[in-house]
Design an enzyme around this catalytic site. Structure first.
Site, PDB file in Angstrom:
ATOM      1  N   CYS A   1       0.818  -1.213   0.000  1.00 39.33           N
ATOM      2  CA  CYS A   1       0.000   0.000   0.000  1.00 39.33           C
ATOM      3  C   CYS A   1       0.856   1.270   0.000  1.00 39.33           C
ATOM      4  O   CYS A   1       1.974   1.276   0.486  1.00 39.33           O
ATOM      5  CB  CYS A   1      -0.878   0.026   1.232  1.00 39.33           C
TER       6      CYS A   1
ATOM      7  N   GLU B   1       8.483 -14.012 -12.564  1.00 38.78           N
ATOM      8  CA  GLU B   1       7.867 -12.772 -12.063  1.00 38.78           C
ATOM      9  C   GLU B   1       7.223 -11.966 -13.195  1.00 38.78           C
ATOM     10  O   GLU B   1       6.138 -11.430 -13.028  1.00 38.78           O
ATOM     11  CB  GLU B   1       8.935 -11.860 -11.409  1.00 38.78           C
TER      12      GLU B   1
ATOM     13  N   GLU C   1      18.049 -16.921  -9.409  1.00 41.84           N
ATOM     14  CA  GLU C   1      17.588 -15.563  -9.701  1.00 41.84           C
ATOM     15  C   GLU C   1      17.041 -15.470 -11.134  1.00 41.84           C
ATOM     16  O   GLU C   1      16.039 -14.798 -11.377  1.00 41.84           O
ATOM     17  CB  GLU C   1      18.741 -14.565  -9.487  1.00 41.84           C
TER      18      GLU C   1
ATOM     19  N   HIS D   1      17.434 -36.856 -10.913  1.00 39.80           N
ATOM     20  CA  HIS D   1      16.702 -37.360  -9.744  1.00 39.80           C
ATOM     21  C   HIS D   1      15.240 -36.926  -9.777  1.00 39.80           C
ATOM     22  O   HIS D   1      14.660 -36.608  -8.744  1.00 39.80           O
ATOM     23  CB  HIS D   1      17.376 -36.892  -8.454  1.00 39.80           C
TER      24      HIS D   1
ATOM     25  N   LYS E   1      13.294 -14.154 -11.999  1.00 40.45           N
ATOM     26  CA  LYS E   1      13.046 -13.017 -12.905  1.00 40.45           C
ATOM     27  C   LYS E   1      12.038 -13.424 -13.976  1.00 40.45           C
ATOM     28  O   LYS E   1      11.087 -12.702 -14.264  1.00 40.45           O
ATOM     29  CB  LYS E   1      14.330 -12.555 -13.620  1.00 40.45           C
TER      30      LYS E   1
ATOM     31  N   ASN F   1      -1.407   1.806   6.168  1.00 41.08           N
ATOM     32  CA  ASN F   1      -0.551   0.732   5.617  1.00 41.08           C
ATOM     33  C   ASN F   1      -0.218  -0.202   6.761  1.00 41.08           C
ATOM     34  O   ASN F   1       0.052   0.270   7.866  1.00 41.08           O
ATOM     35  CB  ASN F   1       0.787   1.288   5.140  1.00 41.08           C
ATOM     36  N   GLY F   2      -0.130  -1.480   6.452  1.00 39.48           N
ATOM     37  CA  GLY F   2       0.269  -2.433   7.485  1.00 39.48           C
ATOM     38  C   GLY F   2      -0.883  -3.349   7.837  1.00 39.48           C
ATOM     39  O   GLY F   2      -1.864  -3.458   7.086  1.00 39.48           O
TER      40      GLY F   2
ATOM     41  N   LYS G   1       6.406  -4.394  -4.768  1.00 39.21           N
ATOM     42  CA  LYS G   1       7.840  -4.106  -4.676  1.00 39.21           C
ATOM     43  C   LYS G   1       8.338  -4.259  -3.244  1.00 39.21           C
ATOM     44  O   LYS G   1       9.452  -4.687  -3.006  1.00 39.21           O
ATOM     45  CB  LYS G   1       8.064  -2.671  -5.171  1.00 39.21           C
TER      46      LYS G   1
ATOM     47  N   TRP H   1      -3.203  -2.584  -1.437  1.00 41.47           N
ATOM     48  CA  TRP H   1      -2.877  -3.941  -1.886  1.00 41.47           C
ATOM     49  C   TRP H   1      -3.637  -4.865  -0.949  1.00 41.47           C
ATOM     50  O   TRP H   1      -3.357  -4.922   0.250  1.00 41.47           O
ATOM     51  CB  TRP H   1      -1.370  -4.163  -1.780  1.00 41.47           C
TER      52      TRP H   1
ATOM     53  N   ARG I   1       4.883   0.218  -5.953  1.00 38.66           N
ATOM     54  CA  ARG I   1       4.875  -0.638  -4.768  1.00 38.66           C
ATOM     55  C   ARG I   1       3.855  -1.775  -4.884  1.00 38.66           C
ATOM     56  O   ARG I   1       3.906  -2.728  -4.122  1.00 38.66           O
ATOM     57  CB  ARG I   1       4.544   0.200  -3.521  1.00 38.66           C
TER      58      ARG I   1
HETATM   59  C1  G6P Z   1       9.248  -8.750  -3.275  1.00 36.11           C
HETATM   60  C2  G6P Z   1       9.760  -8.310  -4.632  1.00 36.11           C
HETATM   61  C3  G6P Z   1      11.056  -9.060  -4.955  1.00 36.11           C
HETATM   62  C4  G6P Z   1      12.076  -8.811  -3.849  1.00 36.11           C
HETATM   63  C5  G6P Z   1      11.522  -9.243  -2.491  1.00 36.11           C
HETATM   64  C6  G6P Z   1      12.432  -8.833  -1.346  1.00 36.11           C
HETATM   65  O1  G6P Z   1       8.810 -10.054  -3.332  1.00 36.11           O
HETATM   66  O2  G6P Z   1       8.790  -8.569  -5.632  1.00 36.11           O
HETATM   67  O3  G6P Z   1      11.585  -8.594  -6.194  1.00 36.11           O
HETATM   68  O4  G6P Z   1      13.249  -9.512  -4.135  1.00 36.11           O
HETATM   69  O5  G6P Z   1      10.265  -8.608  -2.265  1.00 36.11           O
HETATM   70  O6  G6P Z   1      12.451  -7.426  -1.277  1.00 36.11           O
HETATM   71  P1  G6P Z   1      13.549  -6.594  -0.539  1.00 36.11           P
HETATM   72  O7  G6P Z   1      13.091  -5.172  -0.644  1.00 36.11           O
HETATM   73  O8  G6P Z   1      13.599  -7.076   0.872  1.00 36.11           O
HETATM   74  O9  G6P Z   1      14.848  -6.818  -1.242  1.00 36.11           O
END
Ligand code: G6P
Length: 613
Positions: A2, A493, A486, A509, A490, A102-103, A608, A76, A27
């Site tokens: 949020c 996502e 990673e 396996h 990516k 927020n929260g 984010k 959100w 965000r």
């Molecule tokens: C969310 C984002 C990811 C990120 C993760 C950790 O899931 O979509 O891209 O890696 O949070 O975020 P941070 O801000 O702690 O690196």
């Protein structure tokens, strides 16, 4: 997650609020709303489901709302679906208290029951409506004004919150409170602002205050006041000058933030190196870490989420080989609820781009309870995690807006390499030759990353092949496996392709049973001692009609026979290859996302900054 914005000033509030909310869109959110008020007149609340554009259209870009004070919110969904009823602002029935939040209020059900017993009615499924009505309840019961009511609500509410509140009897004032969720407050030439994140207010001012947990306060058009939980005014709060440019929150000529941020990597990696590498010597003095302290560390525990966790896995492989310390990396969400004895002479490292991720923050708090020193590697200065940690080794990636991290990930890797080399040097596990090679190759990374980015046309062509695929497996051994983690994240996502990483040795396996002509396999093969083994795995995949894309170093041209397509990355000391290979995988995911017609900056359901569990 949020986003919150608040404004009191000389100008109409609605355009300021909508601008701020637009800057917080990255965000992640699924509905939005604002409340605007002109002096003593009735406040007007407008909310809309879906994208912010719906709210902008509904309010004629804010022009239909007259008033110089207001609050706004992008939600959100956590408690209840993303509907207009659940969207913020929420208000008491008589509009005495209106607020955004927020929260998560963890004990909202217990508080709701109390309010129901006191005659309150609820119209949404949110915890926010509960906290707003709780403040209203205390306002009316004790009649001591908003600070008293907010403080009483803070004492009763468990969980995390950043709140922006408007009260009927206090026109042209916005009240705020914070515990556990980010909140900044700032004064500009045309009024005062509050927001959950800096981009919302960068256009107006760069001088910001950071309220601490359990602090509250009020903004008017020309003043900011802070109070503690006793209601005593805090007169010595100091503002901080933000180093970011307003431009950094803009895409410029780029179609998406993600490609802009990918292309910024040579520059921000260089910037991060410059902070800690002085005349070829690793200088961590700005972090507070001393050589004596580091030399005493025998065990490192790394906690993080998402991509930040993946940099922790890279660090584990490298640190254990070159620095002589034991390293354990764990998902912050798992560590939080697990009990195991942590050894003496330990350091906890929390890695987080945003510095706000709840699980990672709670890992820091848990480590502190256990008296283990904590080091954070965050990109956002003064963030919650960095403020809770004993030591801070910031990354200097600048503002990162695309949901899928790229440049912050790369800078995290740089910090972890530097730490690994420093520890190795202090422990005598890195000799002069290796040290000199690592330092000189670290300095080559920015220019080599640039070379890889210049190959984007070729990567864009290869990315087209991923478009029809439903499943893509990333395989690799050793450090290549850490990059697969990673690369797969990516891809999933931002393309919604089912992408998973496997240690190549595990293929036989189980996973090999899934290989057929519809499956893509991206094989990372950059580590010379494992090169032939991973190449054999590619041959096995190809023999079962899987489509293999090999990512390897220039010179390994015999990989052609084992793969359908190839991406080559420059040679460098192999411990550092992750910094190069990942750039190709970021671009591959980006161009596959574009080819699928997806907006890579705002993938569905993702946020984010994840400030809930
Ligand atoms: C969310 C984002 C990811 C990120 C993760 C950790 O899931 O979509 O891209 O890696 O949070 O975020 P941070 O801000 O702690 O690196």
């Amino acid at each position: 997650m949020c986003g919150i914005v608040g404004y009191v000033g000389n100008n109409d509030a609605a355009p300021v609020l909508l601008h701020g909310l637009a800057k917080l869109e990255y965000r992640g959110y699924d509905s939005a709303g604002i409340c605007v008020r002109q002096n003593n007149l009735e406040p007007v609340i407008v909310k809309a489901e879906g994208k912010l554009k719906n709210l902008i259209d509904k309010t004629d870009s804010g022009k239909s709302l007259v008033g110089t004070s207001g609050i706004g919110h992008t939600r959100w969904a956590t408690h209840g679906n993303p509907t207009v009823e659940n969207a913020h602002p929420h208000h008491s029935d008589d509009y005495n208290v209106i607020g955004v939040h927020n929260g998560i209020i963890e004990n909202y059900q217990e508080l709701k029951d109390k309010l129901l017993r006191n005659g309150y009615t609820f119209y949404s499924e949110t915890d926010t409506e509960v906290i707003i009505k709780l403040i209203d309840y205390y306002c009316k019961k004790y009649k001591k004004g908003p600070i008293d009511a907010i403080n009483k609500a803070m004492v009763r509410a468990r969980g995390s919150y950043a709140l922006a509140i408007m009260c009927k009897n206090y026109p042209d004032q916005i009240w705020f409170a914070k515990k556990g969720s980010p909140l900044i407050v700032a004064k500009g030439n045309d009024g005062c602002y509050l927001a959950s994140d800096v981009p919302a207010i960068l256009k107006y001012t760069k001088n910001v205050y950071y309220p601490e947990d359990y602090e509250c306060g009020v903004i008017t058009k020309d003043s900011i006041k802070f109070y503690d939980l006793n209601g005593d005014e805090l007169k010595n709060k100091k503002s901080v000058l933000i180093e970011l440019d307003a431009d950094s929150a803009d895409k410029g000529n780029y179609p998406h933030f993600m490609i802009k941020e990918i292309e910024e990597q040579p520059e921000v990696i260089q910037k991060t190196l410059n902070y800690y590498l002085k005349n070829d010597v690793i200088d961590l003095s700005s972090t507070g870490l001393t050589d004596d302290f580091l030399a005493n560390i025998r065990n490192i525990y790394i906690y993080a989420c998402g991509s930040a966790y993946h940099t922790g896995v890279v660090a584990q492989y490298i640190m254990e080989e070159i620095s002589g310390v034991n390293v354990r990396v764990e998902l912050a969400s798992e560590y939080k609820y697990r009990e195991y004895s942590q050894r003496p002479q330990s350091l906890v490292i929390a890695i987080s781009q945003s510095g706000e991720t709840k699980d990672t923050h709670e890992s820091v708090l848990k480590a502190k309870e256990r008296n283990i020193p904590t080091l954070s590697i965050c990109n956002v200065q003064k963030s919650t995690i960095s403020r809770s940690s004993d030591y801070n080794m910031y990354t200097y990636a600048g503002l990162e807006i695309a949901v899928a991290t790229t440049k912050a990930y790369s800078c995290q890797l740089i910090n972890l390499y530097l730490l690994a080399i420093k520890l190795g040097r202090l422990n005598g596990t890195i000799n002069d030759d290796l040290y000199n090679e690592l330092i000189s190759d670290l300095k080559r990374i920015p220019s080599l990353v640039k070379e890889i980015i210049e190959e984007k046309d070729q990567i864009q062509r290869i990315a087209q092949n991923l478009v029809p695929m439903k499943d893509v497996f990333f395989i690799g051994r050793g450090l290549d496996y850490t990059i697969c983690l990673e690369g797969a994240l990516k891809l999933k996502e931002i393309t919604y392709i089912n992408a998973n990483a496997y240690a190549a040795g595990e293929l036989k396996h189980g996973t090999i049973s899934l290989i057929d002509e519809h499956v893509g396999v991206i094989a990372l093969d950059t580590q010379s001692k494992l090169y032939e083994k991973t190449k054999s795995n590619m041959v096995e995949v190809k023999a079962r009609n899987g489509k293999v894309l090999a990512v390897t170093n220039y010179g390994n041209y015999d990989v052609d026979s084992a793969s359908n397509d190839q991406i080559y990355v420059p040679k460098i000391n192999e411990y550092l290859t992750p910094s190069l290979a990942i750039i190709s995988l970021q671009m591959l995911a980006y161009y596959a996302s574009i080819a699928k017609g997806i907006n890579p900056d705002k993938p569905r359901n993702l946020a984010k900054s994840v400030t809930v569990e």
